[in-house]
Write a protein that holds these residues in place. Sequence first.
Motif, PDB file in Angstrom:
ATOM      1  N   MET A  52      21.684  63.191 -21.651  1.00  0.00           N
ATOM      2  CA  MET A  52      23.337  63.305 -21.054  1.00  0.00           C
ATOM      3  C   MET A  52      23.715  62.856 -19.812  1.00  0.00           C
ATOM      4  O   MET A  52      22.836  62.920 -18.691  1.00  0.00           O
ATOM      5  N   PRO A  53      24.542  61.960 -19.587  1.00  0.00           N
ATOM      6  CA  PRO A  53      24.835  61.432 -18.363  1.00  0.00           C
ATOM      7  C   PRO A  53      25.339  62.335 -17.402  1.00  0.00           C
ATOM      8  O   PRO A  53      25.963  63.369 -17.618  1.00  0.00           O
ATOM      9  N   GLN A  54      24.949  61.878 -15.981  1.00  0.00           N
ATOM     10  CA  GLN A  54      25.526  63.132 -14.798  1.00  0.00           C
ATOM     11  C   GLN A  54      26.038  62.131 -13.833  1.00  0.00           C
ATOM     12  O   GLN A  54      25.348  60.953 -13.359  1.00  0.00           O
ATOM     13  N   LEU A  55      27.079  62.744 -13.134  1.00  0.00           N
ATOM     14  CA  LEU A  55      27.795  62.278 -11.990  1.00  0.00           C
ATOM     15  C   LEU A  55      26.715  62.154 -10.918  1.00  0.00           C
ATOM     16  O   LEU A  55      26.389  63.336 -10.477  1.00  0.00           O
ATOM     17  N   SER A  56      26.015  61.105 -10.509  1.00  0.00           N
ATOM     18  CA  SER A  56      24.987  61.399  -9.412  1.00  0.00           C
ATOM     19  C   SER A  56      25.666  61.095  -8.017  1.00  0.00           C
ATOM     20  O   SER A  56      24.833  61.565  -7.177  1.00  0.00           O
ATOM     21  N   ALA A  57      26.638  60.558  -7.975  1.00  0.00           N
ATOM     22  CA  ALA A  57      27.289  60.145  -6.778  1.00  0.00           C
ATOM     23  C   ALA A  57      28.633  59.861  -6.612  1.00  0.00           C
ATOM     24  O   ALA A  57      29.068  59.266  -7.736  1.00  0.00           O
ATOM     25  N   ALA A  58      29.553  60.404  -5.806  1.00  0.00           N
ATOM     26  CA  ALA A  58      30.963  59.967  -5.913  1.00  0.00           C
ATOM     27  C   ALA A  58      31.742  60.008  -4.697  1.00  0.00           C
ATOM     28  O   ALA A  58      31.306  60.987  -3.891  1.00  0.00           O
ATOM     29  N   GLN A  59      32.494  59.120  -4.472  1.00  0.00           N
ATOM     30  CA  GLN A  59      33.369  59.110  -2.998  1.00  0.00           C
ATOM     31  C   GLN A  59      34.611  58.504  -3.509  1.00  0.00           C
ATOM     32  O   GLN A  59      34.706  57.679  -4.336  1.00  0.00           O
ATOM     33  N   TYR A  60      35.940  58.943  -2.876  1.00  0.00           N
ATOM     34  CA  TYR A  60      37.011  57.964  -2.929  1.00  0.00           C
ATOM     35  C   TYR A  60      37.796  58.143  -1.750  1.00  0.00           C
ATOM     36  O   TYR A  60      37.506  59.003  -1.043  1.00  0.00           O
ATOM     37  N   GLY A  61      38.767  57.151  -1.745  1.00  0.00           N
ATOM     38  CA  GLY A  61      39.545  57.182  -0.416  1.00  0.00           C
ATOM     39  C   GLY A  61      40.492  56.062  -0.531  1.00  0.00           C
ATOM     40  O   GLY A  61      40.688  55.405  -1.531  1.00  0.00           O
ATOM     41  N   LYS A  62      41.161  55.758   0.797  1.00  0.00           N
ATOM     42  CA  LYS A  62      42.019  54.742   0.806  1.00  0.00           C
ATOM     43  C   LYS A  62      41.357  53.641   1.753  1.00  0.00           C
ATOM     44  O   LYS A  62      40.779  54.093   2.976  1.00  0.00           O
ATOM     45  N   ASP A  63      41.446  52.305   1.308  1.00  0.00           N
ATOM     46  CA  ASP A  63      40.839  51.077   2.084  1.00  0.00           C
ATOM     47  C   ASP A  63      41.934  50.388   2.785  1.00  0.00           C
ATOM     48  O   ASP A  63      43.164  50.444   2.201  1.00  0.00           O
ATOM     49  N   ASN A  64      41.709  49.596   3.679  1.00  0.00           N
ATOM     50  CA  ASN A  64      42.649  48.733   4.116  1.00  0.00           C
ATOM     51  C   ASN A  64      44.040  49.393   4.689  1.00  0.00           C
ATOM     52  O   ASN A  64      45.175  48.820   4.348  1.00  0.00           O
ATOM     53  N   ILE A  65      43.880  50.606   5.460  1.00  0.00           N
ATOM     54  CA  ILE A  65      45.215  51.270   6.086  1.00  0.00           C
ATOM     55  C   ILE A  65      45.465  50.334   7.318  1.00  0.00           C
ATOM     56  O   ILE A  65      44.659  50.578   8.180  1.00  0.00           O
ATOM     57  N   ARG A  66      46.576  49.733   7.196  1.00  0.00           N
ATOM     58  CA  ARG A  66      46.835  48.926   8.706  1.00  0.00           C
ATOM     59  C   ARG A  66      47.828  49.845   9.368  1.00  0.00           C
ATOM     60  O   ARG A  66      48.657  50.085   8.982  1.00  0.00           O
ATOM     61  N   VAL A  67      47.357  49.817  10.678  1.00  0.00           N
ATOM     62  CA  VAL A  67      48.031  50.911  11.621  1.00  0.00           C
ATOM     63  C   VAL A  67      48.165  50.153  13.031  1.00  0.00           C
ATOM     64  O   VAL A  67      47.457  49.558  13.369  1.00  0.00           O
ATOM     65  N   TYR A  68      49.369  50.299  13.666  1.00  0.00           N
ATOM     66  CA  TYR A  68      49.703  49.498  14.765  1.00  0.00           C
ATOM     67  C   TYR A  68      50.671  50.453  15.651  1.00  0.00           C
ATOM     68  O   TYR A  68      51.214  51.512  15.099  1.00  0.00           O
ATOM     69  N   LYS A  69      50.090  50.859  16.723  1.00  0.00           N
ATOM     70  CA  LYS A  69      50.690  51.717  17.566  1.00  0.00           C
ATOM     71  C   LYS A  69      50.814  51.039  19.078  1.00  0.00           C
ATOM     72  O   LYS A  69      49.920  50.358  19.686  1.00  0.00           O
ATOM     73  N   VAL A  70      51.871  51.419  19.580  1.00  0.00           N
ATOM     74  CA  VAL A  70      52.490  50.905  20.744  1.00  0.00           C
ATOM     75  C   VAL A  70      52.473  52.096  21.903  1.00  0.00           C
ATOM     76  O   VAL A  70      53.056  53.165  21.455  1.00  0.00           O
ATOM     77  N   HIS A  71      52.197  51.704  23.047  1.00  0.00           N
ATOM     78  CA  HIS A  71      52.410  52.951  24.195  1.00  0.00           C
ATOM     79  C   HIS A  71      53.273  52.203  25.012  1.00  0.00           C
ATOM     80  O   HIS A  71      52.900  51.079  25.683  1.00  0.00           O
ATOM     81  N   ARG A  72      54.595  52.765  25.231  1.00  0.00           N
ATOM     82  CA  ARG A  72      55.388  52.319  26.288  1.00  0.00           C
ATOM     83  C   ARG A  72      55.426  52.966  27.829  1.00  0.00           C
ATOM     84  O   ARG A  72      55.566  54.084  27.600  1.00  0.00           O
ATOM     85  N   ASP A  73      55.001  52.115  28.662  1.00  0.00           N
ATOM     86  CA  ASP A  73      54.946  52.690  29.946  1.00  0.00           C
ATOM     87  C   ASP A  73      56.221  52.546  30.758  1.00  0.00           C
ATOM     88  O   ASP A  73      56.382  51.350  31.320  1.00  0.00           O
TER      89      ASP A  73
END
Length: 313
Positions: free
Chosen positions: A1-22
């Motif tokens: 009987m096969p079994q799920l022995s490990a699992a994870q999932y998600g989002k890769d390569n999320i590109r984020v840029y943030k500016v701080h204006r003084d």
Amino acid sequence: MPQLSAAQYGKDNIRVYKVHRDEKAGTQDVVEMTVCVLLQGEIETSYTEADNHNVVATDTMKQTTYIIAKQHPVNPPELFASILADHFTATYPHIHIASVKVKQHRWTRMTVDGQPHPHSFMRDGSETRNVEAVSSKADGLYVRSAIAGLLVLKSTGSAFHGFYRNEYTSLAEVQDRILSTEVDCGWKWNTFKTLKDVESTVPKFDEAWKNARQITLELFAKEESPSVQNTMYKMCEEILKLVPEVKAVDYSLPNKHYFEIGEQHRTRLRSLDCADILVDLSWHKGLKNTGKDAEVYAPQSDPNGLIQCTVSR
Ligand SMILES: O=c1[nH]c(=O)c2[nH]c(=O)[nH]c2[nH]1
């Protein structure tokens, strides 16, 4: 009987840029990063029974990353990665472990007319500042900080001799060679119980990164290196000495080679240190390019040595 022995999932390569204006100073600061989010927990039936009711969509992870970046500081990356990882385990009862990897890219302020420019930056190299934060309901917050992609080269001050010899060995002992590598250096922080503990460590994160970078560069430059192994071990020792909150330091250093090209020179290629092989140009009008006259080398991309270690307290 096969079994799920490990699992994870998600989002890769999320590109984020943030500016701080003084507004007062009239300057801006920017951060660009690439983020990977991976979740584990009670998600088995989404794989085995096509039951999606517990699936936090990977699109939700991406949107969450933008929202957390808007609402919280993105610097130091250790804090941002911890806040984001903690968000997932705190928000979803069925998510037990959240891993967040942040890769910060270099945008270094330009100097124009001898002055730091208020809003112009340049990418000075492929080096990145990386962090992995893992929030675990059972164990707290694990954080590893790292420097990656830092390319360095020294044209002398490196040797490699006294190594194991047998009938498979053709490499010559070498007293003086070129040493070049792409630094991947990581340091693991003592596990944090809660996000509050990460927050109270904030001033240490930038300091540790500066120290690790400086130790790596200074030791690389100053040391008469007997091998990559010994040099990287010394770097680990120094970082452990300077950053008491860190429990282990690791390095992964490829040995970037400078080879001779040309089939007619194979014998010579085999007989010299792989990282420092000369181009013999004597066939062309007796041109001298070996021994003391060596000036032109041929960098090679593969194969390469790969030397790794972890040093713990
Ligand atoms: O610093 C080095 N370590 C090695 O293990 C090795 N092996 C090799 O061929 N050259 C080198 N250089």
